[in-house]
Write a protein that holds these residues in place. Structure first.
Motif, PDB file in Angstrom:
ATOM      1  N   LEU A 146      -7.492   6.695   7.560  1.00 63.86           N
ATOM      2  CA  LEU A 146      -7.511   7.889   6.708  1.00 63.86           C
ATOM      3  C   LEU A 146      -6.201   8.642   6.886  1.00 63.86           C
ATOM      4  O   LEU A 146      -5.516   8.461   7.882  1.00 63.86           O
ATOM      5  N   THR A 147      -5.921   9.521   5.953  1.00 71.44           N
ATOM      6  CA  THR A 147      -4.809  10.439   6.156  1.00 71.44           C
ATOM      7  C   THR A 147      -5.317  11.553   7.079  1.00 71.44           C
ATOM      8  O   THR A 147      -6.527  11.769   7.204  1.00 71.44           O
ATOM      9  N   PRO A 148      -4.417  12.268   7.743  1.00 68.72           N
ATOM     10  CA  PRO A 148      -4.838  13.247   8.751  1.00 68.72           C
ATOM     11  C   PRO A 148      -5.787  14.346   8.259  1.00 68.72           C
ATOM     12  O   PRO A 148      -6.762  14.653   8.940  1.00 68.72           O
ATOM     13  N   THR A 149      -5.541  14.932   7.093  1.00 70.18           N
ATOM     14  CA  THR A 149      -6.381  16.051   6.654  1.00 70.18           C
ATOM     15  C   THR A 149      -7.842  15.655   6.440  1.00 70.18           C
ATOM     16  O   THR A 149      -8.737  16.300   6.995  1.00 70.18           O
ATOM     17  N   PRO A 150      -8.160  14.615   5.677  1.00 65.94           N
ATOM     18  CA  PRO A 150      -9.573  14.247   5.540  1.00 65.94           C
ATOM     19  C   PRO A 150     -10.202  13.810   6.874  1.00 65.94           C
ATOM     20  O   PRO A 150     -11.374  14.065   7.124  1.00 65.94           O
ATOM     21  N   CYS A 151      -9.410  13.194   7.720  1.00 66.66           N
ATOM     22  CA  CYS A 151      -9.923  12.784   9.024  1.00 66.66           C
ATOM     23  C   CYS A 151     -10.286  14.022   9.841  1.00 66.66           C
ATOM     24  O   CYS A 151     -11.350  14.087  10.457  1.00 66.66           O
ATOM     25  N   TRP A 152      -9.399  15.016   9.856  1.00 67.27           N
ATOM     26  CA  TRP A 152      -9.631  16.262  10.575  1.00 67.27           C
ATOM     27  C   TRP A 152     -10.882  16.963  10.035  1.00 67.27           C
ATOM     28  O   TRP A 152     -11.692  17.479  10.810  1.00 67.27           O
ATOM     29  N   GLU A 153     -11.050  16.992   8.717  1.00 67.19           N
ATOM     30  CA  GLU A 153     -12.231  17.625   8.116  1.00 67.19           C
ATOM     31  C   GLU A 153     -13.510  16.913   8.558  1.00 67.19           C
ATOM     32  O   GLU A 153     -14.519  17.547   8.868  1.00 67.19           O
ATOM     33  N   ARG A 154     -13.490  15.595   8.579  1.00 59.09           N
ATOM     34  CA  ARG A 154     -14.657  14.828   9.034  1.00 59.09           C
ATOM     35  C   ARG A 154     -14.941  15.099  10.510  1.00 59.09           C
ATOM     36  O   ARG A 154     -16.092  15.269  10.912  1.00 59.09           O
ATOM     37  N   LEU A 155     -13.884  15.136  11.306  1.00 59.59           N
ATOM     38  CA  LEU A 155     -14.046  15.400  12.732  1.00 59.59           C
ATOM     39  C   LEU A 155     -14.688  16.765  12.950  1.00 59.59           C
ATOM     40  O   LEU A 155     -15.634  16.893  13.743  1.00 59.59           O
ATOM     41  N   LYS A 156     -14.219  17.771  12.264  1.00 54.43           N
ATOM     42  CA  LYS A 156     -14.788  19.123  12.399  1.00 54.43           C
ATOM     43  C   LYS A 156     -16.256  19.128  11.961  1.00 54.43           C
ATOM     44  O   LYS A 156     -17.091  19.783  12.577  1.00 54.43           O
ATOM     45  N   ARG A 157     -16.586  18.403  10.881  1.00 57.84           N
ATOM     46  CA  ARG A 157     -17.966  18.316  10.403  1.00 57.84           C
ATOM     47  C   ARG A 157     -18.855  17.633  11.451  1.00 57.84           C
ATOM     48  O   ARG A 157     -19.967  18.080  11.722  1.00 57.84           O
ATOM     49  N   LEU A 158     -18.355  16.567  12.064  1.00 58.55           N
ATOM     50  CA  LEU A 158     -19.115  15.862  13.105  1.00 58.55           C
ATOM     51  C   LEU A 158     -19.336  16.760  14.328  1.00 58.55           C
ATOM     52  O   LEU A 158     -20.421  16.770  14.909  1.00 58.55           O
ATOM     53  N   GLU A 159     -18.317  17.524  14.696  1.00 63.78           N
ATOM     54  CA  GLU A 159     -18.461  18.450  15.828  1.00 63.78           C
ATOM     55  C   GLU A 159     -19.496  19.531  15.506  1.00 63.78           C
ATOM     56  O   GLU A 159     -20.386  19.804  16.311  1.00 63.78           O
ATOM     57  N   LYS A 160     -19.369  20.124  14.320  1.00 65.22           N
ATOM     58  CA  LYS A 160     -20.280  21.203  13.922  1.00 65.22           C
ATOM     59  C   LYS A 160     -21.730  20.726  13.849  1.00 65.22           C
ATOM     60  O   LYS A 160     -22.660  21.454  14.199  1.00 65.22           O
ATOM     61  N   ALA A 161     -21.930  19.485  13.417  1.00 68.88           N
ATOM     62  CA  ALA A 161     -23.282  18.936  13.289  1.00 68.88           C
ATOM     63  C   ALA A 161     -23.849  18.476  14.633  1.00 68.88           C
ATOM     64  O   ALA A 161     -25.006  18.065  14.708  1.00 68.88           O
TER      65      ALA A 161
END
Length: 174
Positions: free
Chosen positions: A34-49
């Motif tokens: 992935l490119t960094p921005t979508p990867c970062w967004e997914r990572l934050k979503r996984l952390e929050k969940a």
């Protein structure tokens, strides 16, 4: 986010971080294609969940000082809710008890205790017995060597085959 909402990219992110928690954001993005921005967004979503409980260092305790690991089977005198709650509250407050599992079958709990030495471990057990937290019997098993230690199995072993596609080595999706 529920388990059925995880896609193969989410699973690859979790697997990559499980292998190397200190991976940079750009290296993680490259690893999961992935490119960094979508990867970062997914990572934050996984952390929050709550899929990622935390990031920590595994310290080589044996380099700091003497370490003795002991497995302990514990059976309680009584089996009422308040008896279990009293015991569990007590062991949660003891740093040397690094793992405690309630079990079904012949024993009530299995504990993993890491202490400086066997004398320190025995003093801990004596304190627990004096505290009257409901222990009827306990059996001690001194660990002579670790054959395998893993905090948890890899993410890949818990998902159906094919749900984590192999990591790509070239080209990234956005």
């Amino acid at each position: 986010m529920r388990q059925d909402k995880l896609d193969s990219i989410d699973l690859r992110i979790l697997a990559a971080l499980q292998r190397e928690g200190r991976m940079t954001k750009s290296a993680l993005a490259e690893t999961v294609n992935l490119t960094p921005t979508p990867c970062w967004e997914r990572l934050k979503r996984l952390e929050k969940a709550g899929y990622i409980k935390g990031y920590r260092a595994e310290v080589a305790l044996e380099k700091i000082g003497s370490v003795t690991t002991v497995m302990v089977e514990v059976t309680l005198k009584q089996h009422r809710y308040e008896d279990f709650a009293r015991f569990e509250q007590a062991v949660r407050g003891i740093d040397e008890v690094v793992e405690c599992y309630a079990t079904g079958g012949g024993i009530d709990y299995l504990l993993k205790v890491v202490a400086r030495d066997i004398d320190t471990y025995q003093r801990l057990i004596d304190r627990l017995l004096i505290a009257e937290i409901g222990i009827d019997r306990y059996f001690t098993y001194v660990v002579t060597r670790a054959v395998k230690t893993a905090l948890q199995p890899s993410v890949a072993t818990l998902v159906p085959d094919g749900d984590i596609a192999p990591e790509k080595t070239s080209g990234r999706a956005g």
